[in-house]
Design an enzyme around this catalytic site. Sequence first.
Site, PDB file in Angstrom:
ATOM      1  N   CYS A 390       0.882  -1.168   0.000  1.00 33.07           N
ATOM      2  CA  CYS A 390       0.000   0.000   0.000  1.00 33.07           C
ATOM      3  C   CYS A 390       0.921   1.218   0.000  1.00 33.07           C
ATOM      4  O   CYS A 390       1.963   1.188  -0.651  1.00 33.07           O
ATOM      5  CB  CYS A 390      -0.968  -0.025   1.185  1.00 33.07           C
ATOM      6  N   THR A 391       0.613   2.257   0.728  1.00 30.15           N
ATOM      7  CA  THR A 391       1.517   3.412   0.770  1.00 30.15           C
ATOM      8  C   THR A 391       2.593   3.227   1.827  1.00 30.15           C
ATOM      9  O   THR A 391       3.785   3.241   1.542  1.00 30.15           O
ATOM     10  CB  THR A 391       0.733   4.709   1.037  1.00 30.15           C
ATOM     11  N   THR A 392       2.187   3.018   3.063  1.00 30.71           N
ATOM     12  CA  THR A 392       3.144   2.918   4.164  1.00 30.71           C
ATOM     13  C   THR A 392       3.566   1.486   4.453  1.00 30.71           C
ATOM     14  O   THR A 392       4.632   1.265   5.017  1.00 30.71           O
ATOM     15  CB  THR A 392       2.544   3.517   5.438  1.00 30.71           C
ATOM     16  N   GLY A 393       2.740   0.515   4.099  1.00 32.02           N
ATOM     17  CA  GLY A 393       3.009  -0.866   4.473  1.00 32.02           C
ATOM     18  C   GLY A 393       2.620  -1.171   5.900  1.00 32.02           C
ATOM     19  O   GLY A 393       2.860  -2.277   6.392  1.00 32.02           O
ATOM     20  N   PHE A 394       1.988  -0.197   6.587  1.00 26.65           N
ATOM     21  CA  PHE A 394       1.635  -0.374   7.991  1.00 26.65           C
ATOM     22  C   PHE A 394       0.238  -0.946   8.190  1.00 26.65           C
ATOM     23  O   PHE A 394      -0.026  -1.577   9.206  1.00 26.65           O
ATOM     24  CB  PHE A 394       1.704   0.968   8.736  1.00 26.65           C
ATOM     25  N   ASP A 395      -0.678  -0.719   7.247  1.00 27.60           N
ATOM     26  CA  ASP A 395      -2.082  -1.004   7.526  1.00 27.60           C
ATOM     27  C   ASP A 395      -2.714  -1.939   6.504  1.00 27.60           C
ATOM     28  O   ASP A 395      -2.883  -3.132   6.750  1.00 27.60           O
ATOM     29  CB  ASP A 395      -2.859   0.310   7.602  1.00 27.60           C
ATOM     30  N   ARG A 396      -3.021  -1.434   5.302  1.00 29.05           N
ATOM     31  CA  ARG A 396      -3.830  -2.196   4.352  1.00 29.05           C
ATOM     32  C   ARG A 396      -3.144  -3.463   3.873  1.00 29.05           C
ATOM     33  O   ARG A 396      -3.753  -4.540   3.833  1.00 29.05           O
ATOM     34  CB  ARG A 396      -4.188  -1.296   3.165  1.00 29.05           C
TER      35      ARG A 396
END
Length: 591
Positions: A390-396
């Site tokens: 995703c964008t950050t790799g932290f959530d989705r």
Amino acid sequence: MAFLQQISGLGALERSCPSIMIGSSFRSGNGRVFDGRGIAYLGSREKFGFNRRRRVVLRVVAMSSSSTPFKMNLNEYMVTLEKPLGIRFALSADGKIFVHAIKKGSNAEKARIIMVGDTLKKASDSSGGTLVEIKDFGDTKKMLVEKTGSFSLVLERPFSPFPIQYLLHLSDLDLLYNRGRVSFVTWNKNLLSSNLRASSQGSGNSGYAAFSSKFFTPQGWKLLNRQSNSFQSGTKKNILSPPISPLVSVFSEDVPGDGEWGYGNFPLEEYIKALDRSKGELSYNHALGMRYSKITEQIYVGSCIQTEEDVENLSEAGITAILNFQGGTEAQNWGIDSQSINDACQKSEVLMINYPIKDADSFDLRKKLPLCVGLLLRLLKKNHRVFVTCTTGFDRSSACVIAYLHWMTDTSLHAAYSFVTGLHACKPDRPAIAWATWDLIAMVDDGKHDGTPTHSVTFVWNGHEGEEVLLVGDFTGNWKEPIKATHKGGPRFETEVRLTQGKYYYKYIINGDWRHSATSPTERDDRGNTNNIIVVGDVANVRPTIQQPRKDANIIKVIERVLTESERFRLAKAARCIAFSVCPIRLCPKS
């Protein structure tokens, strides 16, 4: 080119307001369009101001990005300064030349726009006219040789705050990086900085030997790093790279006398203490580049792909498919060229699937998570090694991997969550995964769940203090066993009830009168009575309808618990039904 003008002595900064065109599509690497919108800046107006009391006029210009029409890089700016500049530059091991420190009382400090960490992109030549691109150490030294006159500098502000605290603790030994320890011999003069190249072209091949790495161009750096195997890529799995690249050298103008160098007009010690207090919190630094971690032999998870080189690195790591949840607008906001990345995927024969999920939107993630897992299963069944991003790799992206392990491998949510977060620094939306789990089970149960409660509902009544408030409904023994609400202060009364998935009618009894709440949804029953209605949970679908629920004063929270054997069986069946609804060839929901 779009301009942003600031005149010294004025009290405010005049900003242009660009128009926005919405409508560009976000395509997959193989040409399929899934979703997403893009933005393009069409133009802006410039404003000027003058102050006759001051002689020095500072002009700040926001520079347009490269040669792409109708776009501008809002992180770039141009500033014109008189010599001496009062800037100490640093050359890092990744080939960047950035502001290392600013001299107290210098022209750079008086400009009040330049910050430590800003990358030097261009500078005016000795005549003060043409802007010359700064590619290496030699270009910078040419600019610093001049003793007098005004110079225009184009600098780029990093996306994330520069880690100034690490510069404070650097000593002279930290600047001895590779100095004289590695020799470099080449016949390619393009690998050396501009001040070392001969002005005339020779007829034969000339060899060059360099013993100081600061004289390389970025191309020379890349070649040296590959040959010496000392380069730790920003995409190294499970390894966090240092916050800043090692410094090769630090240099400034040759100005007589000593001066005090600083890192900004703020108390640095207090800033460092605040950073120490915030340690352990996840923060995304786009400047570090793409980061990823290996979860299994076939699944990798990480942050967004930023350049074509990232695609090459993934291909070299054996990645054959990319499942991307970043939207087109997000990519535009981060300055990512989605089309060039898609082209790089086609060139490297890497399958790219874009399925945008709204960032920090628990409802959107919950509704789309079943199809995400279905796509991931289809890719794995085709023996792909998949990079989920995703964008950050932290959530989705991490939520998708956790849901896959939970639904497809019969692993508990707690175990799957601990496994992924132990291998990859992330903090996915755990309640959204649990909620999507009950939605999947409800799909097999025809929208209902007979068993242990799955959600906790707080019913809210806003009335008058001193009232007796009772709650009655389908969940209170067929409307015969009212539940007394608790007064929470003022007009607010609350009652918490644990319910299973489904649809329920209810009402309130206020001082003996049956009433419905005006702050919650209502519906008429078969007898024409107006009742409040609440729908707990939903049913998963391969084509989710992203329709936000109606406004309701009541609060619904999902219950995460260990699944029974029957629930685990129904969950596995439902998750595979979603996956088998995905076409294995076109990799999209079957028509």
